[in-house]
Design an enzyme around this catalytic site. Structure first.
Site, PDB file in Angstrom:
ATOM      1  N   ARG A 118       5.688  18.584   8.945  1.00 49.84           N
ATOM      2  CA  ARG A 118       6.894  18.568   8.097  1.00 49.84           C
ATOM      3  C   ARG A 118       6.994  19.841   7.268  1.00 49.84           C
ATOM      4  O   ARG A 118       6.005  20.332   6.726  1.00 49.84           O
ATOM      5  CB  ARG A 118       6.859  17.368   7.163  1.00 49.84           C
ATOM      6  CG  ARG A 118       7.963  17.421   6.107  1.00 49.84           C
ATOM      7  CD  ARG A 118       8.298  16.088   5.520  1.00 49.84           C
ATOM      8  NE  ARG A 118       7.213  15.491   4.780  1.00 49.84           N
ATOM      9  CZ  ARG A 118       7.253  14.247   4.276  1.00 49.84           C
ATOM     10  NH1 ARG A 118       8.317  13.497   4.464  1.00 49.84           N
ATOM     11  NH2 ARG A 118       6.228  13.769   3.618  1.00 49.84           N
ATOM     12  N   ARG A 165       4.423  20.656   1.631  1.00 50.90           N
ATOM     13  CA  ARG A 165       4.167  19.976   0.352  1.00 50.90           C
ATOM     14  C   ARG A 165       2.678  19.988  -0.008  1.00 50.90           C
ATOM     15  O   ARG A 165       1.820  19.933   0.857  1.00 50.90           O
ATOM     16  CB  ARG A 165       4.656  18.526   0.426  1.00 50.90           C
ATOM     17  CG  ARG A 165       6.153  18.399   0.233  1.00 50.90           C
ATOM     18  CD  ARG A 165       6.697  17.028   0.534  1.00 50.90           C
ATOM     19  NE  ARG A 165       5.874  15.904   0.116  1.00 50.90           N
ATOM     20  CZ  ARG A 165       6.249  14.631   0.200  1.00 50.90           C
ATOM     21  NH1 ARG A 165       7.456  14.341   0.677  1.00 50.90           N
ATOM     22  NH2 ARG A 165       5.451  13.663  -0.169  1.00 50.90           N
ATOM     23  N   LYS A 199      12.435   8.349   6.283  1.00 52.49           N
ATOM     24  CA  LYS A 199      13.336   7.845   5.224  1.00 52.49           C
ATOM     25  C   LYS A 199      14.232   8.966   4.697  1.00 52.49           C
ATOM     26  O   LYS A 199      15.443   8.798   4.595  1.00 52.49           O
ATOM     27  CB  LYS A 199      12.518   7.265   4.052  1.00 52.49           C
ATOM     28  CG  LYS A 199      11.616   6.101   4.446  1.00 52.49           C
ATOM     29  CD  LYS A 199      10.857   5.554   3.256  1.00 52.49           C
ATOM     30  CE  LYS A 199       9.868   6.522   2.626  1.00 52.49           C
ATOM     31  NZ  LYS A 199       8.763   6.953   3.520  1.00 52.49           N
ATOM     32  N   ARG A 220       7.832   0.691  -4.376  1.00 52.81           N
ATOM     33  CA  ARG A 220       6.648   0.975  -3.568  1.00 52.81           C
ATOM     34  C   ARG A 220       5.566  -0.072  -3.779  1.00 52.81           C
ATOM     35  O   ARG A 220       4.470   0.055  -3.228  1.00 52.81           O
ATOM     36  CB  ARG A 220       6.095   2.337  -3.943  1.00 52.81           C
ATOM     37  CG  ARG A 220       6.212   3.362  -2.805  1.00 52.81           C
ATOM     38  CD  ARG A 220       5.820   4.689  -3.373  1.00 52.81           C
ATOM     39  NE  ARG A 220       5.446   5.684  -2.422  1.00 52.81           N
ATOM     40  CZ  ARG A 220       6.228   6.685  -2.048  1.00 52.81           C
ATOM     41  NH1 ARG A 220       7.461   6.775  -2.465  1.00 52.81           N
ATOM     42  NH2 ARG A 220       5.750   7.608  -1.241  1.00 52.81           N
ATOM     43  N   ARG A 266      -2.465   8.736   1.091  1.00 57.00           N
ATOM     44  CA  ARG A 266      -1.091   8.199   1.016  1.00 57.00           C
ATOM     45  C   ARG A 266      -0.882   7.083   2.026  1.00 57.00           C
ATOM     46  O   ARG A 266      -0.227   6.075   1.728  1.00 57.00           O
ATOM     47  CB  ARG A 266      -0.071   9.318   1.252  1.00 57.00           C
ATOM     48  CG  ARG A 266       0.118  10.195   0.004  1.00 57.00           C
ATOM     49  CD  ARG A 266       0.733  11.524   0.338  1.00 57.00           C
ATOM     50  NE  ARG A 266       2.040  11.418   0.929  1.00 57.00           N
ATOM     51  CZ  ARG A 266       2.565  12.326   1.749  1.00 57.00           C
ATOM     52  NH1 ARG A 266       1.882  13.407   2.069  1.00 57.00           N
ATOM     53  NH2 ARG A 266       3.759  12.157   2.246  1.00 57.00           N
TER      54      ARG A 266
HETATM   55  P1  ADP Z   1       9.734  10.216   4.915  1.00 57.37           P
HETATM   56  O1  ADP Z   1      10.858  10.597   3.976  1.00 57.37           O
HETATM   57  O2  ADP Z   1       9.823   8.782   5.360  1.00 57.37           O
HETATM   58  O3  ADP Z   1       8.366  10.555   4.385  1.00 57.37           O
HETATM   59  P2  ADP Z   1      10.816  12.368   6.598  1.00 57.37           P
HETATM   60  O4  ADP Z   1      12.247  11.988   6.767  1.00 57.37           O
HETATM   61  O5  ADP Z   1      10.523  13.507   5.690  1.00 57.37           O
HETATM   62  O6  ADP Z   1       9.911  11.067   6.221  1.00 57.37           O
HETATM   63  O7  ADP Z   1      10.217  12.654   8.056  1.00 57.37           O
HETATM   64  C1  ADP Z   1       8.856  13.033   8.217  1.00 57.37           C
HETATM   65  C2  ADP Z   1       8.761  14.118   9.288  1.00 57.37           C
HETATM   66  O8  ADP Z   1       9.044  13.553  10.567  1.00 57.37           O
HETATM   67  C3  ADP Z   1       9.730  15.279   9.087  1.00 57.37           C
HETATM   68  O9  ADP Z   1       9.096  16.459   9.485  1.00 57.37           O
HETATM   69  C4  ADP Z   1      10.902  14.919  10.012  1.00 57.37           C
HETATM   70  O10 ADP Z   1      11.576  16.084  10.473  1.00 57.37           O
HETATM   71  C5  ADP Z   1      10.196  14.176  11.143  1.00 57.37           C
HETATM   72  N1  ADP Z   1      11.005  13.076  11.700  1.00 57.37           N
HETATM   73  C6  ADP Z   1      11.853  12.253  11.049  1.00 57.37           C
HETATM   74  N2  ADP Z   1      12.421  11.353  11.885  1.00 57.37           N
HETATM   75  C7  ADP Z   1      11.877  11.620  13.122  1.00 57.37           C
HETATM   76  C8  ADP Z   1      12.059  11.039  14.431  1.00 57.37           C
HETATM   77  N3  ADP Z   1      12.879  10.005  14.620  1.00 57.37           N
HETATM   78  N4  ADP Z   1      11.331  11.567  15.438  1.00 57.37           N
HETATM   79  C9  ADP Z   1      10.491  12.623  15.244  1.00 57.37           C
HETATM   80  N5  ADP Z   1      10.271  13.201  14.047  1.00 57.37           N
HETATM   81  C10 ADP Z   1      10.971  12.721  12.996  1.00 57.37           C
HETATM   82  P1  AMP Z   2       7.342  10.759  -1.296  1.00 55.56           P
HETATM   83  O1  AMP Z   2       8.140  11.995  -1.500  1.00 55.56           O
HETATM   84  O2  AMP Z   2       8.197   9.515  -1.247  1.00 55.56           O
HETATM   85  O3  AMP Z   2       6.395  10.857  -0.138  1.00 55.56           O
HETATM   86  O4  AMP Z   2       6.448  10.574  -2.619  1.00 55.56           O
HETATM   87  C1  AMP Z   2       5.483  11.544  -2.980  1.00 55.56           C
HETATM   88  C2  AMP Z   2       4.567  11.013  -4.071  1.00 55.56           C
HETATM   89  O5  AMP Z   2       5.327  10.729  -5.263  1.00 55.56           O
HETATM   90  C3  AMP Z   2       3.845   9.708  -3.747  1.00 55.56           C
HETATM   91  O6  AMP Z   2       2.672   9.906  -2.989  1.00 55.56           O
HETATM   92  C4  AMP Z   2       3.559   9.173  -5.166  1.00 55.56           C
HETATM   93  O7  AMP Z   2       2.456   9.856  -5.755  1.00 55.56           O
HETATM   94  C5  AMP Z   2       4.828   9.584  -5.924  1.00 55.56           C
HETATM   95  N1  AMP Z   2       5.838   8.509  -5.873  1.00 55.56           N
HETATM   96  C6  AMP Z   2       7.067   8.582  -5.283  1.00 55.56           C
HETATM   97  N2  AMP Z   2       7.738   7.426  -5.442  1.00 55.56           N
HETATM   98  C7  AMP Z   2       6.920   6.596  -6.131  1.00 55.56           C
HETATM   99  C8  AMP Z   2       7.011   5.254  -6.577  1.00 55.56           C
HETATM  100  N3  AMP Z   2       8.104   4.506  -6.329  1.00 55.56           N
HETATM  101  N4  AMP Z   2       5.964   4.717  -7.255  1.00 55.56           N
HETATM  102  C9  AMP Z   2       4.860   5.447  -7.530  1.00 55.56           C
HETATM  103  N5  AMP Z   2       4.690   6.717  -7.106  1.00 55.56           N
HETATM  104  C10 AMP Z   2       5.708   7.295  -6.412  1.00 55.56           C
END
Ligand code: ADP
Ligand code: AMP
Length: 217
Positions: free
Chosen positions: A130, A163, A13, A90, A174
């Site tokens: 990541r 993170r 995302k 969410r 998660r």
């Molecule tokens: P989200 O925001 O949904 O948690 P991220 O965009 O941070 O996910 O992506 C999670 C991890 O996967 C990151 O390390 C990113 O570089 C990697 N990633 C994202 N899209 C792809 C893809 N299409 N193929 C392989 N790895 C990906």
């Molecule tokens: P993310 O960066 O989207 O993976 O979110 C990291 C953490 O932030 C999650 O595991 C939750 O603890 C909190 N969080 C982010 N967005 C929300 C949401 N819409 N509702 C509740 N908790 C959230």
């Protein structure tokens, strides 16, 4: 144009929101980033949210809804072309709050709901590899999207870190939280006829091409 970008943790995302925001000039609004930034500046939203985030649980809806509305109202100018919601809603209560309170307050609507689908077994590899920029939030992956210089953000030169919720226990929680609370939103938006499925199990560029194609329609 306002977009909701859904998908499990690690679906891509944040990666795709950044590309869409650059291409279409939309503001990228990630509630996870808002909480992490709030914690860094020791603002009340971040301090209250931290205990939930570390455990991989959802932050209570009241706090999340208030923080999001506060951000959207304070940054109206940056939202002139629209916004991409990443990580919100969410659960179904947040989706209802968005539709019944936040959007009417802003006088706007959602134009597209995209769900980036990735098989569950691939998510742990994506999350454990990541690396995130402390300054601009851009995410990299040690194997799938490495930065040009290890530990340094290509985008802004900031420091890359892992993170606090990327350890084994928090990741498992998660993914479980996603299954219990967030996955039902797929059906919620599908039943309204608003959902577009995107295959996230492809290269980042191909996922982006599919998203652009879906937004044309
Ligand atoms: P989200 O925001 O949904 O948690 P991220 O965009 O941070 O996910 O992506 C999670 C991890 O996967 C990151 O390390 C990113 O570089 C990697 N990633 C994202 N899209 C792809 C893809 N299409 N193929 C392989 N790895 C990906
Ligand atoms: P993310 O960066 O989207 O993976 O979110 C990291 C953490 O932030 C999650 O595991 C939750 O603890 C909190 N969080 C982010 N967005 C929300 C949401 N819409 N509702 C509740 N908790 C959230």
């Amino acid at each position: 144009m306002n977009i909701i970008l859904m998908g499990p943790p690690g679906a891509g995302k944040g990666t795709q929101a950044k590309k869409i925001s650059e291409e279409l000039g939309l503001a990228h609004v990630s509630t996870g980033d808002l909480f992490r930034n709030a914690l860094r500046s020791m603002n009340e939203f971040g301090v209250k949210a931290n205990a939930y985030m570390e455990k991989g649980e959802l932050v209570p809806d009241s706090l999340t809804n208030e923080m999001l509305l506060d951000h959207l109202e304070k940054n109206k100018d940056a939202m002139a072309a629209g916004f991409i919601l990443d990580g919100y809603p969410r659960n179904v209560d947040q989706a209802e709050h968005l539709a019944n309170v936040i959007l009417p307050k802003l006088g706007t609507k959602i134009d597209a709901v995209l769900n980036i689908a990735v098989p569950s077994q691939k998510l742990i590899t994506r999350l454990s590899g990541r690396r995130t920029c402390r300054d601009c939030g851009t995410s990299f992956h040690v194997e799938f999207n490495p930065p040009k210089v290890e530990g340094v953000c290509d985008n802004c030169g900031g420091e890359l870190y892992q993170r606090a919720d990327e350890n084994e226990t928090a990741v498992a929680k998660r993914l479980d939280t996603y299954d219990q609370a967030t996955r039902p939103l797929i059906e919620y938006y599908a039943n309204k006829g608003e959902l577009t499925e995107i295959n996230g199990d492809q290269s980042m560029d191909k996922v982006f091409a599919d998203i652009k194609e879906s937004l044309k329609g």
